[in-house]
Write a protein that holds these residues in place. Structure first.
Motif, mmCIF file in Angstrom:
data_model
loop_
_atom_site.group_PDB
_atom_site.id
_atom_site.type_symbol
_atom_site.label_atom_id
_atom_site.label_comp_id
_atom_site.label_asym_id
_atom_site.label_seq_id
_atom_site.Cartn_x
_atom_site.Cartn_y
_atom_site.Cartn_z
ATOM 1 N N GLN A 120 0.848 -1.383 -0.105
ATOM 2 C CA GLN A 120 0.210 -0.158 0.086
ATOM 3 C C GLN A 120 1.053 1.216 -0.064
ATOM 4 O OE1 GLN A 120 -2.039 -1.175 3.819
ATOM 5 N NE2 GLN A 120 -3.891 -1.435 2.545
ATOM 6 N N GLU A 121 0.507 2.144 -0.820
ATOM 7 C CA GLU A 121 1.298 3.374 -0.804
ATOM 8 C C GLU A 121 1.374 4.103 0.396
ATOM 9 O OE1 GLU A 121 1.041 7.825 -3.301
ATOM 10 O OE2 GLU A 121 -0.159 6.020 -4.067
ATOM 11 N N ASP A 122 0.551 4.248 1.311
ATOM 12 C CA ASP A 122 0.622 4.814 2.716
ATOM 13 C C ASP A 122 1.697 4.101 3.238
ATOM 14 O OD1 ASP A 122 -1.353 2.869 2.915
ATOM 15 O OD2 ASP A 122 -2.244 3.777 4.809
ATOM 16 N N VAL A 123 1.743 3.033 3.385
ATOM 17 C CA VAL A 123 2.580 1.782 4.035
ATOM 18 C C VAL A 123 3.974 2.291 3.727
ATOM 19 C CG1 VAL A 123 3.012 -0.496 4.533
ATOM 20 C CG2 VAL A 123 0.912 0.230 4.693
ATOM 21 N N LYS A 124 4.135 2.229 2.467
ATOM 22 C CA LYS A 124 5.494 2.677 1.917
ATOM 23 C C LYS A 124 6.173 4.119 2.452
ATOM 24 C CE LYS A 124 8.419 3.106 -2.141
ATOM 25 N NZ LYS A 124 8.397 3.120 -3.602
ATOM 26 N N GLU A 125 5.071 4.993 2.241
ATOM 27 C CA GLU A 125 5.467 6.358 2.751
ATOM 28 C C GLU A 125 5.758 6.447 4.172
ATOM 29 O OE1 GLU A 125 6.376 8.597 0.492
ATOM 30 O OE2 GLU A 125 6.143 7.111 -0.889
ATOM 31 N N ASN A 126 5.114 5.869 5.054
ATOM 32 C CA ASN A 126 5.340 5.732 6.456
ATOM 33 C C ASN A 126 6.486 5.126 6.975
ATOM 34 O OD1 ASN A 126 2.758 7.213 7.011
ATOM 35 N ND2 ASN A 126 1.632 5.432 7.291
ATOM 36 N N ALA A 127 6.897 3.919 6.101
ATOM 37 C CA ALA A 127 7.917 3.231 6.367
ATOM 38 C C ALA A 127 9.083 4.012 5.884
ATOM 39 C CB ALA A 127 8.065 1.709 5.543
ATOM 40 N N LYS A 128 9.198 4.542 4.880
ATOM 41 C CA LYS A 128 10.471 5.540 4.353
ATOM 42 C C LYS A 128 10.451 6.671 5.278
ATOM 43 C CE LYS A 128 10.544 6.826 0.194
ATOM 44 N NZ LYS A 128 9.999 7.383 -1.306
ATOM 45 N N GLU A 129 9.613 6.974 5.929
ATOM 46 C CA GLU A 129 9.712 8.277 6.970
ATOM 47 C C GLU A 129 10.603 7.564 8.194
ATOM 48 O OE1 GLU A 129 9.582 11.595 6.923
ATOM 49 O OE2 GLU A 129 9.294 11.098 4.715
ATOM 50 N N ILE A 130 9.982 6.205 8.604
ATOM 51 C CA ILE A 130 10.727 5.717 9.643
ATOM 52 C C ILE A 130 12.056 5.394 9.407
ATOM 53 C CG2 ILE A 130 10.494 3.840 11.301
ATOM 54 C CD1 ILE A 130 7.522 4.086 11.162
ATOM 55 N N PHE A 131 12.260 4.899 8.479
ATOM 56 C CA PHE A 131 13.576 4.574 7.918
ATOM 57 C C PHE A 131 14.623 5.866 7.952
ATOM 58 C CE2 PHE A 131 11.839 0.563 5.965
ATOM 59 C CZ PHE A 131 12.146 -0.258 6.793
ATOM 60 N N LYS A 132 14.030 6.977 7.330
ATOM 61 C CA LYS A 132 14.699 8.013 6.986
ATOM 62 C C LYS A 132 15.363 8.644 8.673
ATOM 63 C CE LYS A 132 14.539 12.625 5.136
ATOM 64 N NZ LYS A 132 13.722 13.577 4.493
ATOM 65 N N SER A 133 14.332 8.593 9.412
ATOM 66 C CA SER A 133 14.421 9.190 11.067
ATOM 67 C C SER A 133 15.533 8.019 11.617
ATOM 68 C CB SER A 133 13.171 9.027 11.815
ATOM 69 O OG SER A 133 12.763 7.742 12.004
ATOM 70 N N LEU A 134 15.631 6.825 11.415
ATOM 71 C CA LEU A 134 16.732 5.998 11.852
ATOM 72 C C LEU A 134 18.155 6.217 11.058
ATOM 73 C CD1 LEU A 134 14.228 2.933 12.415
ATOM 74 C CD2 LEU A 134 15.158 4.485 14.222
ATOM 75 N N LEU A 149 18.397 5.466 7.558
ATOM 76 C CA LEU A 149 18.331 4.391 6.651
ATOM 77 C C LEU A 149 17.514 4.865 5.349
ATOM 78 C CD1 LEU A 149 17.755 1.490 9.059
ATOM 79 C CD2 LEU A 149 20.071 1.867 8.116
ATOM 80 N N SER A 150 18.070 4.268 4.296
ATOM 81 C CA SER A 150 17.253 4.486 3.298
ATOM 82 C C SER A 150 16.059 3.482 3.204
ATOM 83 C CB SER A 150 18.269 4.129 1.893
ATOM 84 O OG SER A 150 18.558 3.015 1.748
ATOM 85 N N PHE A 151 15.120 3.382 2.340
ATOM 86 C CA PHE A 151 13.982 2.371 2.513
ATOM 87 C C PHE A 151 14.687 0.971 1.863
ATOM 88 C CE2 PHE A 151 10.470 0.152 0.153
ATOM 89 C CZ PHE A 151 9.556 0.253 1.062
#
Length: 89
Positions: free
Chosen positions: A11-25, A27-29
């Motif tokens: 799901q697009e929103d799942v990907k975007e939320n995961a990208k933001e979390i990885f970025k805050s850590l 990490l790239s997606f």
């Protein structure tokens, strides 16, 4: 270590939320997904028990450690089968 391109459908929103979390850590997606898959393969469990999902901001004292770890992961991915393998010194 050879990398391969793959296609997954999420799901697009799942990907975007995961990208933001990885970025805050720090990490790239792609790095985040690889880290999770390696954890699953090595320990037969996901990361929920070892990573607290709190944003790491540039002014955080741990931010430089995260950047250093990410660079080491890119240079030597074979050294990072589990979180215990990371040398923070």
């Amino acid at each position: 270590m050879t990398k391969t391109r793959t296609t997954i459908y999420i799901q697009e929103d799942v990907k975007e939320n995961a990208k933001e979390i990885f970025k805050s850590l720090g990490l790239s997606f792609s790095d985040g997904i690889n880290l999770m898959l390696n954890k699953l393969i090595n320990d037969k469990k996901l990361l929920d028990d070892i990573i607290s999902i709190e944003p790491i901001l540039p002014n955080d004292p741990d931010y430089q450690y995260i950047l250093k770890g990410r660079e080491e992961l890119k240079k030597h991915p074979e050294n990072f089968g589990t979180m215990e393998d990371i040398n923070w010194d």
